[in-house]
Scaffold this active site. Structure first.
Site, PDB file in Angstrom:
ATOM      1  CE  LYS A  65      -2.843   0.785   3.674  1.00  0.00           C
ATOM      2  NZ  LYS A  65      -2.610   2.130   4.213  1.00  0.00           N
ATOM      3  NE  ARG A  98       6.196   6.439   0.946  1.00  0.00           N
ATOM      4  CZ  ARG A  98       5.304   6.225   1.929  1.00  0.00           C
ATOM      5  NH1 ARG A  98       4.189   5.563   1.669  1.00  0.00           N
ATOM      6  NH2 ARG A  98       5.534   6.667   3.154  1.00  0.00           N
ATOM      7  N   GLY A 149      -5.145   7.896   5.475  1.00  0.00           N
ATOM      8  CA  GLY A 149      -4.208   8.806   6.135  1.00  0.00           C
ATOM      9  C   GLY A 149      -2.976   9.055   5.270  1.00  0.00           C
ATOM     10  NE  ARG A 179      -5.545   7.940  11.241  1.00  0.00           N
ATOM     11  CZ  ARG A 179      -4.905   7.183  10.360  1.00  0.00           C
ATOM     12  NH1 ARG A 179      -5.551   6.708   9.302  1.00  0.00           N
ATOM     13  NH2 ARG A 179      -3.637   6.894  10.529  1.00  0.00           N
ATOM     14  CB  SER A 223       4.834   9.914  11.558  1.00  0.00           C
ATOM     15  OG  SER A 223       3.996   9.980  10.424  1.00  0.00           O
ATOM     16  CG  ASP A 238       0.485  -0.109   9.362  1.00  0.00           C
ATOM     17  OD1 ASP A 238       0.125   0.703  10.233  1.00  0.00           O
ATOM     18  OD2 ASP A 238       0.853   0.234   8.226  1.00  0.00           O
ATOM     19  NE  ARG A 252      -5.325  -0.229  13.052  1.00  0.00           N
ATOM     20  CZ  ARG A 252      -4.670  -0.064  11.906  1.00  0.00           C
ATOM     21  NH1 ARG A 252      -3.346   0.007  11.901  1.00  0.00           N
ATOM     22  NH2 ARG A 252      -5.338   0.039  10.780  1.00  0.00           N
TER      23      ARG A 252
HETATM   24  C1  S3P Z   1       2.466   4.695   6.273  1.00  0.00           C
HETATM   25  C2  S3P Z   1       3.051   4.990   7.467  1.00  0.00           C
HETATM   26  C3  S3P Z   1       2.500   4.560   8.762  1.00  0.00           C
HETATM   27  C4  S3P Z   1       1.527   3.401   8.598  1.00  0.00           C
HETATM   28  C5  S3P Z   1       0.553   3.648   7.480  1.00  0.00           C
HETATM   29  C6  S3P Z   1       1.273   3.846   6.171  1.00  0.00           C
HETATM   30  C7  S3P Z   1       3.073   5.223   5.051  1.00  0.00           C
HETATM   31  O1  S3P Z   1       1.823   5.639   9.352  1.00  0.00           O
HETATM   32  O2  S3P Z   1       0.823   3.184   9.798  1.00  0.00           O
HETATM   33  O3  S3P Z   1      -0.331   2.540   7.340  1.00  0.00           O
HETATM   34  O4  S3P Z   1       2.742   4.738   3.948  1.00  0.00           O
HETATM   35  O5  S3P Z   1       3.898   6.139   5.153  1.00  0.00           O
HETATM   36  P1  S3P Z   1       2.603   6.749  10.249  1.00  0.00           P
HETATM   37  O6  S3P Z   1       3.659   7.273   9.409  1.00  0.00           O
HETATM   38  O7  S3P Z   1       1.591   7.768  10.578  1.00  0.00           O
HETATM   39  O8  S3P Z   1       3.072   5.977  11.438  1.00  0.00           O
END
Ligand code: S3P
Length: 431
Positions: free
Chosen positions: A20, A25, A92, A120, A166, A312, A343
């Protein structure tokens, strides 16, 4: 929907859908680069379609022949003001990464989301992007969707230490830094997934990473590329755990992405004495074949810099821990509270309703094993969280009698549209 209970074993070979994070990206880099980007094996989940539709709404031509995706990028400057607010759905990743792109574009855009996404935190991207010169609506420390971003074409460079671990925030700042005047420096709290840095280099961008510090020169031009998306280890995680805990199982997963910023779950399985084999490692594609079989498991501790490498996977790891002997402690994972659901609370609630002994804490959980799981007295609701839905579906396989109802099961389509087909495939092989 009614979940399948009492599996007598999962067996077979499977390729899980595309990663994903890498899928999002690849669309974004394709859109901001010049020329054609050809993407193979993209994840066809709802989250990725949120990203695709957002860029189409900004005038990017994205062709889909149902096998590959072609993105015809015209650089950052080719992106146009969308006619209406962009709907990010449940995603997100789409929201936060796109914010970094929008920060440097000379128009105003509003981002919307579903109920879960609208709860969020977005201040984590809004605060640093404002420092770079973008205007973002909302209170200083409580930005949520809907969020309106007025970008600024003369974005300032930034030197910023991330207050949270993050990859989404890091990536938003990298996308903004690519458009800024001057060189930006971003310092990570912990190492998080490195897909943005790697893809930037693949698209001909300049980036230097030394430890947790990232240097990015501004005003870069990227060139379209061919991208092959490996299988998502976060989706593979459900079958890895299922095969470890369901009797008489052996499952082989092909083409699983093994970028080292994502493989925390493999280390946890090994620490728990799970039977795991890694073969056919492809160093260039960063993928491998992973085989697991039913195992006698021991509790473990999961904390510190391991957390972002399996963030995750923690819901399904919690289920794994209910089937291990002894205690498993998860610490330093307060970020779990701001995922698609809280979670920590939801995992404990769902699994405890099935007989698990999980104590939620401020930054994780304490799980006592081994517990026998039974059908809960009530229906389980995903609350719109795909990973909770898949965790419940795997937990159901251990239930010996009764029925299990999963409400809002459609949330699973966010990241794994063919999850139940793949479950049936592994169950059939066992009959
Ligand atoms: C992700 C980063 C993570 C992850 C999300 C996907 C990404 O979130 O939990 O499912 O693709 O950069 P955070 O960067 O907010 O921890």
């Amino acid at each position: 929907m009614k979940l399948t209970i009492h599996s007598k074993g999962l067996n077979g070979v499977l390729s899980v859908p595309g990663d994903k994070s890498i899928s999002h990206r690849s669309i974004m880099f394709g859109a901001i680069a010049h020329g054609e980007t050809l993407i193979h094996d993209i994840l066809r989940g709802e989250d990725v379609y949120s990203t695709i539709e957002a860029f189409r709404a900004m005038g990017v031509q994205i062709e889909d022949d149902e096998q590959d995706i072609r993105v015809l990028g015209q650089g950052f400057k080719g992106l146009k003001k969308p006619q209406k607010a962009l709907d990010m759905g449940n995603s997100g990743t789409s929201t936060r990464l796109l914010s970094g792109i929008l920060a440097g574009l000379p128009f105003e855009t509003t981002l919307l989301g579903d109920d879960s996404l609208s709860k969020r935190p977005m201040d984590r991207v809004a605060i640093p992007l404002r420092l770079m010169g973008a205007s973002i609506t909302g209170e200083t420390s409580r930005v949520k969707l809907p969020m309106t971003i007025q970008g600024r074409s003369r974005l300032q460079k930034i030197e910023y230490t991330l207050p949270v671990a993050s990859a989404q925030v890091k990536s938003a700042l990298i996308f903004a830094a690519l458009q800024a005047e001057g060189d930006s420096i971003i310092v990570e709290k912990e190492h998080t997934r490195s897909h943005t840095e790697e893809m930037l280099a693949q698209f001909g961008g300049e980036i230097k990473v030394i430890g947790k510090t990232i240097y990015i020169p501004g005003q870069q031009e990227l060139k379209g590329q061919e991208v092959t998306v490996p299988g998502d280890i976060s989706s593979a995680a459900f079958w890895l755990v299922a095969a470890l805990i369901v009797e008489h199982s052996k499952v082989t997963l092909k083409n699983v992405g093994i970028n080292e910023t994502r493989t925390g779950i493999l280390e946890v399985i090994t620490a728990m004495q799970g039977l795991l084999e890694i073969s056919e490692v492809d160093e260039t594609a960063k993928s491998a074949t992973v085989t697991v079989r039913t195992s006698s498991l021991q509790g473990t501790e999961i904390s510190g810099d391991l957390i972002p490498r399996l963030i995750d996977e923690l819901p399904i790891i919690a289920l794994l821990a209910t089937q291990a002997n002894g205690q498993t402690i998860i610490r330093d994972a307060a970020e779990l509270k701001v995922k698609e659901t809280d979670r920590i609370a939801v995992v404990a609630d769902v699994l405890n309703a099935m007989g698990a002994k999980i104590t939620p804490t401020d930054d994780g959980m304490i799980i006592e094993g081994k517990t026998k799981l039974h059908a809960p007295q009530r229906a389980i609701n995903t609350l719109g969280d795909h990973r909770i839905g898949m965790m419940a579906a795997i937990a159901a396989l251990l239930v010996e009698e009764g029925e299990m109802e999963l409400e809002r099961a459609e949330a699973i389509k966010t990241s794994y549209p063919q999850f139940f087909e793949d479950l049936n495939h592994l169950m059939k092989k066992s009959q």
